[in-house]
Motif scaffolding. Structure first.
Motif, PDB file in Angstrom:
ATOM      1  N   ALA A 132       2.385  -8.110   2.052  1.00  0.00           N
ATOM      2  CA  ALA A 132       1.684  -9.393   2.173  1.00  0.00           C
ATOM      3  C   ALA A 132       0.593  -9.533   1.121  1.00  0.00           C
ATOM      4  O   ALA A 132       0.187 -10.640   0.773  1.00  0.00           O
ATOM      5  CB  ALA A 132       1.094  -9.513   3.566  1.00  0.00           C
ATOM      6  N   GLY A 133       0.097  -8.396   0.623  1.00  0.00           N
ATOM      7  CA  GLY A 133      -0.960  -8.443  -0.387  1.00  0.00           C
ATOM      8  C   GLY A 133      -2.345  -8.498   0.235  1.00  0.00           C
ATOM      9  O   GLY A 133      -3.296  -8.968  -0.391  1.00  0.00           O
ATOM     10  N   ARG A 134      -2.465  -8.021   1.473  1.00  0.00           N
ATOM     11  CA  ARG A 134      -3.770  -8.073   2.166  1.00  0.00           C
ATOM     12  C   ARG A 134      -4.719  -6.982   1.709  1.00  0.00           C
ATOM     13  O   ARG A 134      -5.917  -7.218   1.581  1.00  0.00           O
ATOM     14  CB  ARG A 134      -3.594  -7.924   3.674  1.00  0.00           C
ATOM     15  CG  ARG A 134      -2.902  -9.031   4.367  1.00  0.00           C
ATOM     16  CD  ARG A 134      -3.696 -10.330   4.321  1.00  0.00           C
ATOM     17  NE  ARG A 134      -2.759 -11.441   4.334  1.00  0.00           N
ATOM     18  CZ  ARG A 134      -2.061 -11.795   5.394  1.00  0.00           C
ATOM     19  NH1 ARG A 134      -2.253 -11.191   6.525  1.00  0.00           N
ATOM     20  NH2 ARG A 134      -1.196 -12.778   5.325  1.00  0.00           N
ATOM     21  N   THR A 135      -4.169  -5.757   1.507  1.00  0.00           N
ATOM     22  CA  THR A 135      -5.078  -4.684   1.105  1.00  0.00           C
ATOM     23  C   THR A 135      -5.164  -4.675  -0.417  1.00  0.00           C
ATOM     24  O   THR A 135      -4.153  -4.849  -1.109  1.00  0.00           O
ATOM     25  CB  THR A 135      -4.622  -3.308   1.625  1.00  0.00           C
ATOM     26  OG1 THR A 135      -3.228  -3.193   1.451  1.00  0.00           O
ATOM     27  CG2 THR A 135      -4.931  -3.126   3.088  1.00  0.00           C
ATOM     28  N   SER A 136      -6.368  -4.492  -0.903  1.00  0.00           N
ATOM     29  CA  SER A 136      -6.600  -4.650  -2.331  1.00  0.00           C
ATOM     30  C   SER A 136      -5.960  -3.524  -3.151  1.00  0.00           C
ATOM     31  O   SER A 136      -5.607  -3.725  -4.300  1.00  0.00           O
ATOM     32  CB  SER A 136      -8.099  -4.746  -2.605  1.00  0.00           C
ATOM     33  OG  SER A 136      -8.776  -3.800  -1.822  1.00  0.00           O
ATOM     34  N   ALA A 137      -5.803  -2.335  -2.573  1.00  0.00           N
ATOM     35  CA  ALA A 137      -5.213  -1.227  -3.336  1.00  0.00           C
ATOM     36  C   ALA A 137      -4.157  -0.534  -2.489  1.00  0.00           C
ATOM     37  O   ALA A 137      -4.406   0.525  -1.932  1.00  0.00           O
ATOM     38  CB  ALA A 137      -6.305  -0.240  -3.750  1.00  0.00           C
ATOM     39  N   PRO A 138      -2.960  -1.148  -2.353  1.00  0.00           N
ATOM     40  CA  PRO A 138      -1.933  -0.507  -1.524  1.00  0.00           C
ATOM     41  C   PRO A 138      -1.484   0.810  -2.127  1.00  0.00           C
ATOM     42  O   PRO A 138      -1.587   1.006  -3.339  1.00  0.00           O
ATOM     43  CB  PRO A 138      -0.789  -1.528  -1.507  1.00  0.00           C
ATOM     44  CG  PRO A 138      -1.006  -2.392  -2.704  1.00  0.00           C
ATOM     45  CD  PRO A 138      -2.475  -2.375  -2.995  1.00  0.00           C
ATOM     46  N   GLY A 139      -0.995   1.710  -1.280  1.00  0.00           N
ATOM     47  CA  GLY A 139      -0.517   3.000  -1.768  1.00  0.00           C
ATOM     48  C   GLY A 139       0.728   2.827  -2.616  1.00  0.00           C
ATOM     49  O   GLY A 139       1.298   1.739  -2.685  1.00  0.00           O
ATOM     50  N   PRO A 140       1.167   3.906  -3.302  1.00  0.00           N
ATOM     51  CA  PRO A 140       2.347   3.804  -4.156  1.00  0.00           C
ATOM     52  C   PRO A 140       3.608   3.535  -3.330  1.00  0.00           C
ATOM     53  O   PRO A 140       3.690   3.944  -2.174  1.00  0.00           O
ATOM     54  CB  PRO A 140       2.423   5.182  -4.823  1.00  0.00           C
ATOM     55  CG  PRO A 140       1.612   6.095  -3.972  1.00  0.00           C
ATOM     56  CD  PRO A 140       0.603   5.256  -3.255  1.00  0.00           C
ATOM     57  N   VAL A 141       4.549   2.834  -3.931  1.00  0.00           N
ATOM     58  CA  VAL A 141       5.792   2.466  -3.238  1.00  0.00           C
ATOM     59  C   VAL A 141       6.969   2.927  -4.091  1.00  0.00           C
ATOM     60  O   VAL A 141       6.976   2.704  -5.313  1.00  0.00           O
ATOM     61  CB  VAL A 141       5.838   0.933  -3.039  1.00  0.00           C
ATOM     62  CG1 VAL A 141       7.256   0.476  -2.719  1.00  0.00           C
ATOM     63  CG2 VAL A 141       4.901   0.506  -1.920  1.00  0.00           C
ATOM     64  N   ALA A 142       7.960   3.574  -3.447  1.00  0.00           N
ATOM     65  CA  ALA A 142       9.159   3.988  -4.185  1.00  0.00           C
ATOM     66  C   ALA A 142      10.116   2.802  -4.256  1.00  0.00           C
ATOM     67  O   ALA A 142      10.317   2.123  -3.262  1.00  0.00           O
ATOM     68  CB  ALA A 142       9.824   5.157  -3.454  1.00  0.00           C
ATOM     69  N   GLY A 143      10.661   2.553  -5.434  1.00  0.00           N
ATOM     70  CA  GLY A 143      11.544   1.394  -5.588  1.00  0.00           C
ATOM     71  C   GLY A 143      10.760   0.208  -6.115  1.00  0.00           C
ATOM     72  O   GLY A 143       9.661   0.351  -6.643  1.00  0.00           O
ATOM     73  N   GLU A 144      11.340  -0.982  -5.939  1.00  0.00           N
ATOM     74  CA  GLU A 144      10.674  -2.181  -6.451  1.00  0.00           C
ATOM     75  C   GLU A 144       9.655  -2.707  -5.441  1.00  0.00           C
ATOM     76  O   GLU A 144       9.753  -2.424  -4.260  1.00  0.00           O
ATOM     77  CB  GLU A 144      11.718  -3.271  -6.731  1.00  0.00           C
ATOM     78  CG  GLU A 144      12.709  -2.889  -7.828  1.00  0.00           C
ATOM     79  CD  GLU A 144      13.980  -3.734  -7.770  1.00  0.00           C
ATOM     80  OE1 GLU A 144      13.860  -4.970  -7.780  1.00  0.00           O
ATOM     81  OE2 GLU A 144      15.077  -3.147  -7.691  1.00  0.00           O
ATOM     82  N   LEU A 145       8.717  -3.469  -5.960  1.00  0.00           N
ATOM     83  CA  LEU A 145       7.650  -4.001  -5.112  1.00  0.00           C
ATOM     84  C   LEU A 145       7.483  -5.488  -5.398  1.00  0.00           C
ATOM     85  O   LEU A 145       7.505  -5.903  -6.551  1.00  0.00           O
ATOM     86  CB  LEU A 145       6.347  -3.262  -5.444  1.00  0.00           C
ATOM     87  CG  LEU A 145       5.076  -3.709  -4.734  1.00  0.00           C
ATOM     88  CD1 LEU A 145       5.159  -3.426  -3.243  1.00  0.00           C
ATOM     89  CD2 LEU A 145       3.858  -2.999  -5.331  1.00  0.00           C
ATOM     90  N   ARG A 146       7.363  -6.286  -4.342  1.00  0.00           N
ATOM     91  CA  ARG A 146       6.927  -7.670  -4.515  1.00  0.00           C
ATOM     92  C   ARG A 146       5.724  -7.870  -3.592  1.00  0.00           C
ATOM     93  O   ARG A 146       5.638  -7.236  -2.543  1.00  0.00           O
ATOM     94  CB  ARG A 146       8.045  -8.684  -4.236  1.00  0.00           C
ATOM     95  CG  ARG A 146       8.444  -8.780  -2.774  1.00  0.00           C
ATOM     96  CD  ARG A 146       9.177 -10.057  -2.433  1.00  0.00           C
ATOM     97  NE  ARG A 146       8.388 -11.259  -2.627  1.00  0.00           N
ATOM     98  CZ  ARG A 146       7.354 -11.634  -1.872  1.00  0.00           C
ATOM     99  NH1 ARG A 146       6.962 -10.893  -0.847  1.00  0.00           N
ATOM    100  NH2 ARG A 146       6.703 -12.757  -2.123  1.00  0.00           N
ATOM    101  N   GLN A 147       4.811  -8.733  -3.999  1.00  0.00           N
ATOM    102  CA  GLN A 147       3.593  -8.894  -3.201  1.00  0.00           C
ATOM    103  C   GLN A 147       3.286 -10.355  -2.952  1.00  0.00           C
ATOM    104  O   GLN A 147       3.519 -11.198  -3.816  1.00  0.00           O
ATOM    105  CB  GLN A 147       2.407  -8.255  -3.914  1.00  0.00           C
ATOM    106  CG  GLN A 147       2.478  -6.744  -3.917  1.00  0.00           C
ATOM    107  CD  GLN A 147       1.097  -6.123  -4.085  1.00  0.00           C
ATOM    108  OE1 GLN A 147       0.291  -6.125  -3.160  1.00  0.00           O
ATOM    109  NE2 GLN A 147       0.839  -5.581  -5.243  1.00  0.00           N
ATOM    110  N   GLY A 148       2.749 -10.629  -1.777  1.00  0.00           N
ATOM    111  CA  GLY A 148       2.328 -11.975  -1.406  1.00  0.00           C
ATOM    112  C   GLY A 148       3.314 -12.599  -0.435  1.00  0.00           C
ATOM    113  O   GLY A 148       4.481 -12.199  -0.373  1.00  0.00           O
TER     114      GLY A 148
END
Ligand code: NAP
Length: 247
Positions: free
Chosen positions: A35-51
């Motif tokens: 969702a993009g709520r936390t300003s510094a999300p942890g690392p994610v394996a694979g692709e990431l989309r935010q918001g």
């Protein structure tokens, strides 16, 4: 045939665990959506989309364009909207959807739990249970609990900063997981005599429940919201099995 895409609706340790497991699996690829709520999300394996997607309409458009083989809804047990949006959009497009929902904590006989429907009910009853409350319900619930200041001493813990707190309210900015030792020390440092928590379940947040249990401190637990019908599993490995069974 190209790798099959899984959309993981994330924001939890379980989502990150599934993304790691899928990233190692030949024949699969995954996009984790935050969702993009936390300003510094942890690392994610694979692709990431935010918001946000923009409601059900936006999610439908994303799914129609990307055509994932499945959606795994691994949002937090207290995410009130996204699971319903996912259920509606997946049903409309015939995309298989799985709810990955961590199990609730199990009550032990010595636990002093008081279960309430929401933060407003917690505020009403909290003064009956103590004078100094540790509030672990996140920055969004903070304004509701601040009604208790200065009647009670409040210690607020959240991942995100909470601006404009009144003088005398303690803020502890920290990100789970926490150890039992650290939680015990935190309760002692501020003389906490009542704990407030969402009934989130999961290992990362369990230490505070164990620390309260050991010290005989009452825990006011906010109940989980309802979930859409459909298949559900409790951990990433079960989600992998479900994905493998899609054929
Ligand atoms: P929510 O009430 O279910 O969602 C509110 C809106 O945020 C949704 O309508 C959607 O916007 C967007 N959204 C939520 N999850 C998303 C995702 N994984 N990817 C893209 N957009 C998302 O959820 P929330 O309580 O605001 O929580 C937001 C996120 O934080 C969730 O992903 C959840 O897993 C995580 N989280 C929540 C809590 C909690 O206690 N609520 C605790 C830890 C982590 P659009 O309608 O624009 O698509």
């Amino acid at each position: 045939m190209g790798a099959r895409l899984v959309l993981i609706l994330g924001g939890t340790a379980e989502a990150a665990g599934l993304a790691r497991a899928l990233a190692d699996r030949p024949g699969w690829r995954n996009v984790t959506s935050l969702a993009g709520r936390t300003s510094a999300p942890g690392p994610v394996a694979g692709e990431l989309r935010q918001g946000g997607f923009g409601g059900v309409t936006g999610l439908l458009a994303w799914l129609a364009a990307e055509r994932p083989a499945a959606v795994v809804d691994a949002t937090h047990p207290f995410a009130r909207q996204m699971p319903w949006h996912a259920a509606e959009a997946c049903a409309a497009l015939g995309i298989p959807r799985l709810r990955l929902l961590r199990p609730s904590w199990q009550r032990a006989t010595e636990d002093r739990w008081v279960e309430v429907a929401d933060a407003a009910e917690a505020v009403r009853i909290l003064p009956n249970f103590g004078k100094t409350a540790l509030l672990t319900t996140g920055h969004e619930a903070a304004p509701t609990f601040l009604q208790l200041h200065p009647r009670m001493r409040l210690v607020l813990r959240s991942i995100e900063p909470i601006p404009d707190l009144p003088l005398g309210v303690v803020h502890v900015q920290a990100r789970p997981p926490f150890t039992l030792q650290a939680e015990t020390a935190l309760l002692a440092r501020y003389g906490v005599d009542v704990l407030v928590s969402k009934a989130s379940g999961g290992a990362a947040g369990h230490a505070k429940i164990l620390a309260a249990r050991a010290q005989g401190i009452p825990v006011v637990l906010l109940a989980r919201p309802p979930q859409p019908d459909g298949p559900a599993v409790a951990d990433p490995s079960e989600a992998l099995s479900w994905l493998s069974g899609l054929g």
